[in-house]
Design an enzyme around this catalytic site. Structure first.
Site, PDB file in Angstrom:
ATOM      1  N   ARG A 235      -0.838   4.899  -1.204  1.00  0.00           N
ATOM      2  CA  ARG A 235      -1.912   4.959  -2.187  1.00  0.00           C
ATOM      3  C   ARG A 235      -2.829   6.117  -1.819  1.00  0.00           C
ATOM      4  NH1 ARG A 235       0.614   2.261  -5.075  1.00  0.00           N
ATOM      5  NH2 ARG A 235       0.064   0.369  -6.210  1.00  0.00           N
ATOM      6  N   GLU A 264      -6.559  11.238  -9.039  1.00  0.00           N
ATOM      7  CA  GLU A 264      -5.372  11.381  -9.892  1.00  0.00           C
ATOM      8  C   GLU A 264      -5.805  11.373 -11.355  1.00  0.00           C
ATOM      9  OE1 GLU A 264      -2.521   8.380  -8.851  1.00  0.00           O
ATOM     10  OE2 GLU A 264      -2.269   9.112  -6.814  1.00  0.00           O
ATOM     11  N   HIS A 283       2.513  10.793  -8.810  1.00  0.00           N
ATOM     12  CA  HIS A 283       2.507   9.332  -8.656  1.00  0.00           C
ATOM     13  C   HIS A 283       3.601   8.698  -9.535  1.00  0.00           C
ATOM     14  CE1 HIS A 283      -0.277   5.784  -7.429  1.00  0.00           C
ATOM     15  NE2 HIS A 283       1.003   5.430  -7.402  1.00  0.00           N
TER      16      HIS A 283
END
Length: 322
Positions: A235, A264, A283
């Site tokens: 993460r 992000e 991601h």
């Protein structure tokens, strides 16, 4: 717990999810919601007891309060594995489960692919190809190399299995160490710095917790070999990006493959974009064709347990975060 709970499917691909529930639980009242903003009102209007939810539009806007503080929601089923976007919740008030393992194989292939990419210098060969340059470059086997897997849940275990099949030495770290198939050694987190100096590849696949935030930081990079490669599929926030940039600039590591970032989408002006020894993916390492249907089917199986009063699988402990 109710044998006939009202269910909300909160996902950006509601048609597939509704079809799975129609097939497996045709007698239930099911509502679909494909936005963050509409979920709180829908929960209130329907008095939903069960919500299956996917984080499909980032974390900052995620309607966590509507889920974990609702007077009617008793069970929140997370479509992925991470639950950090829920913050803290009261397990006496709401049960949270995740879909751990839904993408373990895909994430393991990503990690293995990153190891192979660096050992075969695929990025270097691509640059030479674009320059129409013959010669140069060097390939190395990963057989005999050492991989350190930080976090031995379903994903970490799958990584170790594939690495062992490739002839690698496998080291692992988990909160409660125990012997595991495909792992040559399993250690507790206190052994991290000592193990880093042995690793050619470090794969990080831990949840984001208070104890793991900034885990890969200045001291961690200082303990790595200059030839080491970091692969982060955990993460954003587990790796300290400032420390990573410092390590790259100081040539203290060989490179990195990163699928997760503190912010992000990764801002276009972020310095990480400029390193040719850093592989950046948005991601997406866990996003493969059909993952969403597999996740909903896992939820549908768990829903059978819920309706019959049996214990749920993949229940998350809010203190541990997994």
């Amino acid at each position: 717990m109710s044998a006939h709970p009202t269910v909300i499917l909160h996902t950006d691909r509601p048609a597939a999810a509704v079809a799975v529930l129609g097939e497996t639980h045709p007698d239930l009242t099911v509502h679909a919601c494909d936005t963050y903003t509409a979920l709180p009102a829908l929960i209130e209007q329907t008095a939903a007891e069960v919500v299956y939810t996917v984080r499909f539009d980032g974390t900052p806007r995620f309607p966590r309060q509507a889920l974990v503080e609702s007077p009617t929601v008793k069970w929140v089923s997370i479509g992925g594995s991470g639950t950090d976007h829920l913050g803290r919740w009261d397990p006496a008030r709401v049960t949270v489960t995740n879909s751990a393992g839904v993408a373990a194989g895909m994430l393991a292939e990503y990690a293995l692919g990153a190891m192979l990419s660096f050992s075969l210098d695929l990025r270097g060969f691509e640059r030479r190809q674009l320059a129409r340059q013959w010669g140069g470059g060097r390939v190395e086997p990963i057989e005999g190399k050492t991989v350190l897997v930080i976090g031995l849940g379903k994903t970490g275990t799958a990584i170790a299995q594939r690495a062992k099949a490739m002839g690698m030495e496998t080291l692992g770290i988990r909160a409660r160490p125990k012997p595991m198939p495909s792992l040559d050694e399993v250690h507790d987190p206190d052994a991290l710095l000592a193990l880093l100096g042995r690793a050619d590849f470090i794969v990080c696949c831990v949840p984001l917790l208070a104890s793991t935030r900034g885990l890969i930081g200045k001291a961690t990079f200082a303990a790595m070999k200059p030839s080491a490669v970091l692969i982060d599929i955990s993460r954003g926030g587990v790796t300290e990006e400032a420390a990573l940039l410092e390590a790259l600039d100081g040539k203290r590591i060989k490179g990195a493959a990163l699928d997760v970032f503190t912010a992000e989408p990764l801002p276009a002006d972020h310095p990480l974009w400029g390193y040719d020894n850093v592989a950046i993916t948005p991601h997406c390492a866990a996003v493969y064709e059909g993952w969403d249907v597999k996740s909903v089917r896992m939820f549908a199986d768990n829903l059978k347990r819920y309706r019959s009063g049996r214990p749920l699988e993949n229940t998350v402990n809010p203190e541990r975060g997994y």
